[in-house]
Design a protein around this motif. Structure first.
Motif, PDB file in Angstrom:
ATOM      1  N   MET A  80       0.845  -1.185   0.000  1.00  0.00           N
ATOM      2  CA  MET A  80       0.000   0.000   0.000  1.00  0.00           C
ATOM      3  C   MET A  80       0.887   1.245   0.000  1.00  0.00           C
ATOM      4  O   MET A  80       1.944   1.270   0.631  1.00  0.00           O
ATOM      5  CB  MET A  80      -0.902  -0.012   1.237  1.00  0.00           C
ATOM      6  N   GLN A 126      -2.863   5.503   0.809  1.00  0.00           N
ATOM      7  CA  GLN A 126      -3.797   4.437   1.158  1.00  0.00           C
ATOM      8  C   GLN A 126      -3.696   4.066   2.624  1.00  0.00           C
ATOM      9  O   GLN A 126      -4.719   3.812   3.280  1.00  0.00           O
ATOM     10  CB  GLN A 126      -3.521   3.215   0.276  1.00  0.00           C
ATOM     11  N   CYS A 184     -11.919  -0.182   4.037  1.00  0.00           N
ATOM     12  CA  CYS A 184     -11.463   0.160   2.689  1.00  0.00           C
ATOM     13  C   CYS A 184     -12.555   0.900   1.918  1.00  0.00           C
ATOM     14  O   CYS A 184     -12.262   1.843   1.166  1.00  0.00           O
ATOM     15  CB  CYS A 184     -11.043  -1.095   1.941  1.00  0.00           C
ATOM     16  N   MET A 207      -6.648  -5.659  -2.348  1.00  0.00           N
ATOM     17  CA  MET A 207      -6.529  -5.086  -1.012  1.00  0.00           C
ATOM     18  C   MET A 207      -7.192  -6.006   0.020  1.00  0.00           C
ATOM     19  O   MET A 207      -8.409  -6.029   0.174  1.00  0.00           O
ATOM     20  CB  MET A 207      -7.167  -3.701  -0.982  1.00  0.00           C
TER      21      MET A 207
END
Length: 430
Positions: free
Chosen positions: A226, A230, A352, A362
């Motif tokens: 990431m 993020q 997320c 992810m």
């Protein structure tokens, strides 16, 4: 449908052999299969169930009868202390084999190397059951209806490994009297490398390195860490101290999801600023450490242990009598129960979504990738990183060394002339 081959004699009553082909006539059975995909066929013919704690795994056929060989093999894996997730995955992979054998009218004891090639073709025809965030992405042919994407090469190889392990178990227990249908050959790749990179004692050990004859080539993918934006967005999207502590332990400590969920209160060393990752099988929902080697993970970032301490002191149910750190809060019926894999995945997915991070890769494990990549790029040595992450093999750690090599970057810049000293007007270097 071809006629069923004769079943070899099996010693004793170790396995209750069952004819896994439906008792209806062949023509009727084939008519029933018309228009069905391999995926829907497997769902019709077999059913896989397992207990929450991983104590039992059951595979049943059309009539609800247990498929004894798969059930006994799964029980054998659990008895050998395999992860419940691994045993379930092997049982699911063996359903592919049983579906192939049943549609061909072949008993599992008649499976041969010649049939293994046809089984590979069957695996290539099974559509993948991947759940993506963007459901509009589909594989479309030039003419005709859209088709589902098939199983990946890694999934097919895993199924072949499961079949290989199953028949090795059957040979070991005396239920299978011929050679393993999954043929192996001597690995010649170790002799193609230079002496500098050849493993120690290569050619001296009696044990030969073997590989399966039947396998697909797989891509060596780079880990996807990431980025800072993020990470900051995910941290801002956590709603409570428990979720924030979970994220920080995986991000700053590199812990696996199962290792975080299995933490006990006694595993936290506040004074020495470290976490002890223990090998336990006591989680009621099957969470456990992947590695069977215990390790110490130091946490000197100044945020992880402080957040974890605040959660334990102020947010964790004070009347809980279980040793696990991360519990279900609130006032519901599941209060004080240890968090499960699915609960961790759900809370991570919700965070997320709030952070507007919609990358399909992810997952909670991406936090561990991010930690490993950061440590490597900051200068941590490969063997040190291997010990911190708890990898059994250096090959697992080596994937992070391909992300960014400082020497490659420096020599690349030097080749472009970007690192040459600047010159003044009179020719002197600045």
């Amino acid at each position: 449908m071809v006629a069923q081959r004769p079943v070899p004699e099996v010693r004793g009553d170790l396995l209750a052999l069952v004819d896994y082909v439906d008792s209806t006539p062949a023509a009727a059975f084939c008519h029933m299969l018309d228009g069905m995909t391999p995926e829907s066929l497997e769902a019709l013919m077999f059913k896989l169930t397992g207990s929450v704690s991983g104590g039992t795994i059951l595979v049943t056929d059309l009539d609800g009868n247990p498929v004894e060989p798969i059930c006994r093999f799964a029980a054998y894996l659990l008895a050998k202390a395999y992860s419940p997730n691994t045993a379930l995955a092997y049982a699911r992979d063996l359903i592919h084999l049983w579906t192939f054998l049943s549609t061909q009218g072949i008993h599992w004891t008649s499976f041969s190397p010649e049939l293994s090639a046809a089984f590979l073709g069957h695996l290539r025809s099974v559509p993948a059951n991947r759940k993506r965030r963007d459901t509009s992405i589909r594989l479309v042919v030039s003419e005709g209806a859209p088709v589902a994407k098939g199983l990946s090469a890694a999934t097919i190889n895993r199924a072949l490994v499961a079949v290989d392990a199953f028949y090795r178990w059957a040979i070991f227990t005396g239920a299978f009297s011929v050679a393993n249908p999954i043929v192996k050959k001597q690995d010649q790749t170790s002799w193609r490398v230079s002496d500098r990179h050849r493993p120690f004692l290569t050619g001296i050990l009696r044990q030969r390195s073997e590989v399966r004859e039947l396998r697909l080539k797989t891509m060596q993918r780079l880990p996807r860490p990431m980025n800072q934006q993020q990470v900051e967005g995910l941290m801002a999207a956590t709603r409570n101290l428990r979720d924030r502590s979970l994220v920080l332990l995986m991000l700053n400590g590199g812990l696996r999801p199962g290792e975080v969920l299995g933490l006990h209160l006694a595993d936290i060393g506040y004074g020495r600023r470290r976490i002890f990752v223990r090998c336990r099988d006591d989680h009621p929902k099957g969470a456990r450490s992947k590695s069977r080697v215990e390790r110490v993970v130091d946490l000197h970032d100044g945020e992880t242990l402080e957040t974890l301490n605040a959660y334990v002191m102020h947010e964790r149910p004070s009347d809980a009598d279980v040793p696990f750190v991360f519990l279900v809060g609130g006032t519901g019926v599941n209060r004080q129960e240890p968090l499960s894999y699915s609960a961790l995945a759900r809370l991570f997915a919700r965070a997320c979504e709030r952070a507007e991070i919609r990358e399909p890769w992810m997952t909670p494990h991406a936090l561990r990738h991010t930690h490993a990549t950061r440590m490597w790029e900051a200068g941590m040595r490969e063997l040190t990183l291997q010990k911190r992450l708890g990898h059994a093999s250096p090959e697992s750690t080596r994937i992070y060394t391909r992300v960014s090599d400082a020497v490659v970057v420096a020599e690349y810049r030097h080749a472009l002339g970007l690192d040459r000293p600047s010159q003044t007007t009179d020719g002197e270097a600045l």
